[in-house]
Design a protein around this motif. Structure first.
Motif, PDB file in Angstrom:
ATOM      1  N   ILE A  47      40.454  35.987  29.786  1.00 42.24           N
ATOM      2  CA  ILE A  47      40.975  37.355  29.734  1.00 42.24           C
ATOM      3  C   ILE A  47      41.883  37.567  28.519  1.00 42.24           C
ATOM      4  CG2 ILE A  47      43.033  36.994  31.156  1.00 42.24           C
ATOM      5  CD1 ILE A  47      42.240  39.735  32.516  1.00 42.24           C
ATOM      6  N   THR A  48      42.457  36.511  27.966  1.00 39.89           N
ATOM      7  CA  THR A  48      43.391  36.661  26.851  1.00 39.89           C
ATOM      8  C   THR A  48      42.745  37.338  25.649  1.00 39.89           C
ATOM      9  OG1 THR A  48      44.557  34.693  27.588  1.00 39.89           O
ATOM     10  CG2 THR A  48      45.004  35.428  25.346  1.00 39.89           C
ATOM     11  N   ILE A  49      41.534  36.951  25.327  1.00 42.48           N
ATOM     12  CA  ILE A  49      40.857  37.553  24.176  1.00 42.48           C
ATOM     13  C   ILE A  49      40.578  39.037  24.429  1.00 42.48           C
ATOM     14  CG2 ILE A  49      38.491  36.979  24.854  1.00 42.48           C
ATOM     15  CD1 ILE A  49      38.063  36.244  21.823  1.00 42.48           C
ATOM     16  N   ILE A  50      40.314  39.387  25.677  1.00 46.40           N
ATOM     17  CA  ILE A  50      40.104  40.802  26.030  1.00 46.40           C
ATOM     18  C   ILE A  50      41.414  41.566  25.853  1.00 46.40           C
ATOM     19  CG2 ILE A  50      39.471  42.398  27.882  1.00 46.40           C
ATOM     20  CD1 ILE A  50      37.708  40.106  29.013  1.00 46.40           C
ATOM     21  N   LYS A  51      42.511  40.999  26.331  1.00 50.66           N
ATOM     22  CA  LYS A  51      43.819  41.645  26.193  1.00 50.66           C
ATOM     23  C   LYS A  51      44.180  41.847  24.725  1.00 50.66           C
ATOM     24  CE  LYS A  51      45.839  40.120  30.547  1.00 50.66           C
ATOM     25  NZ  LYS A  51      46.885  39.310  31.186  1.00 50.66           N
ATOM     26  N   ASP A  52      43.911  40.834  23.918  1.00 49.23           N
ATOM     27  CA  ASP A  52      44.199  40.941  22.485  1.00 49.23           C
ATOM     28  C   ASP A  52      43.380  42.062  21.851  1.00 49.23           C
ATOM     29  OD1 ASP A  52      45.973  38.840  22.697  1.00 49.23           O
ATOM     30  OD2 ASP A  52      44.575  37.341  21.876  1.00 49.23           O
ATOM     31  N   TYR A  53      42.128  42.182  22.257  1.00 46.92           N
ATOM     32  CA  TYR A  53      41.246  43.209  21.698  1.00 46.92           C
ATOM     33  C   TYR A  53      41.669  44.615  22.122  1.00 46.92           C
ATOM     34  CZ  TYR A  53      37.032  45.854  20.612  1.00 46.92           C
ATOM     35  OH  TYR A  53      36.167  46.786  20.123  1.00 46.92           O
ATOM     36  N   VAL A  54      42.048  44.764  23.379  1.00 46.21           N
ATOM     37  CA  VAL A  54      42.370  46.079  23.935  1.00 46.21           C
ATOM     38  C   VAL A  54      43.749  46.572  23.514  1.00 46.21           C
ATOM     39  CG1 VAL A  54      42.820  47.295  26.123  1.00 46.21           C
ATOM     40  CG2 VAL A  54      40.820  45.825  25.913  1.00 46.21           C
ATOM     41  N   GLN A  55      44.676  45.676  23.268  1.00 45.52           N
ATOM     42  CA  GLN A  55      46.082  46.023  23.047  1.00 45.52           C
ATOM     43  C   GLN A  55      46.280  47.157  22.042  1.00 45.52           C
ATOM     44  OE1 GLN A  55      48.520  42.781  21.757  1.00 45.52           O
ATOM     45  NE2 GLN A  55      50.412  43.924  22.035  1.00 45.52           N
ATOM     46  N   ASP A  56      45.695  47.082  20.866  1.00 45.21           N
ATOM     47  CA  ASP A  56      45.939  48.121  19.862  1.00 45.21           C
ATOM     48  C   ASP A  56      45.048  49.348  20.042  1.00 45.21           C
ATOM     49  OD1 ASP A  56      43.648  46.748  19.104  1.00 45.21           O
ATOM     50  OD2 ASP A  56      44.049  46.954  16.954  1.00 45.21           O
ATOM     51  N   LYS A  57      44.188  49.321  21.036  1.00 42.49           N
ATOM     52  CA  LYS A  57      43.294  50.453  21.290  1.00 42.49           C
ATOM     53  C   LYS A  57      43.770  51.338  22.453  1.00 42.49           C
ATOM     54  CE  LYS A  57      39.408  47.916  19.421  1.00 42.49           C
ATOM     55  NZ  LYS A  57      40.291  47.084  18.645  1.00 42.49           N
ATOM     56  N   ARG A  58      44.800  50.882  23.147  1.00 44.32           N
ATOM     57  CA  ARG A  58      45.350  51.667  24.263  1.00 44.32           C
ATOM     58  C   ARG A  58      45.983  52.955  23.734  1.00 44.32           C
ATOM     59  NH1 ARG A  58      45.922  48.821  29.063  1.00 44.32           N
ATOM     60  NH2 ARG A  58      45.760  46.571  28.841  1.00 44.32           N
TER      61      ARG A  58
END
Length: 169
Positions: free
Chosen positions: A25-36
């Motif tokens: 899930i960490t890679i997903i969180k990293d990807y989503v973080q700046d797109k929120r």
């Protein structure tokens, strides 16, 4: 999913695991973080329905402690009418297919009628999976819905406008 407004990383992970994703899930969180979207995004307008149009159903688990201080888990079925927010709650021994059908019939009897649409999420008893983003309905549930006279609809877990009545609890 981000283009659909889904930013919950657990939901995203669950969905992409169905397509074969085996990462963390960490890679997903990293990807989503700046797109929120920014936190000051305006609230979503409440989704309202006409009388008799829609009900929403879901299972929940209630924990209770008995007199010997043993913790028990009890499934609870909830159905809410979209317009009036009238609620039906029934506790059961399990969340299996037959318990679900019994609870739905009991809710319809309690409400005194059957809504045109019954909205659900990814209950294992009603959805067998998905194909091209569309739910694959359990054939027995589809037959039940047809016999009872309601249309089953799937609510996307990330879209609070669709199934927000249960969130009001």
């Amino acid at each position: 999913m981000i283009s659909l407004g889904i930013f919950n990383c657990s939901v995203i992970m669950e969905r992409i695991q169905e397509d074969g994703y085996d990462g963390g899930i960490t890679i997903i969180k990293d990807y989503v973080q700046d797109k929120r979207p920014p936190r000051n995004t305006p609230a979503v307008r409440r989704y309202e329905t006409l009388p008799g149009k829609q009900a929403q159903m879901d299972w929940g688990i209630v924990h209770y402690i008995d007199e010997r201080e043993i913790v028990h888990k009890t499934p609870g079925f909830v159905m809410i009418l979209g317009n009036s927010r009238t609620k039906y709650l029934e506790f059961t021994k399990r969340c299996d297919f037959y318990s679900l059908l019994r609870c739905i019939v009991n809710a319809f009897e309690y409400f005194g009628g059957i809504p045109e649409i019954v909205l659900t999420d990814r209950m294992k008893t009603v959805i067998d999976g998905s194909e091209a983003g569309k739910p694959l309905w359990n054939k027995r549930f589809e037959d039940f819905a047809s016999d009872m006279g309601f249309i089953p609809k799937y609510a996307d877990q990330g879209d609070l406008r669709q199934k927000g009545k249960l969130k009001d609890l």
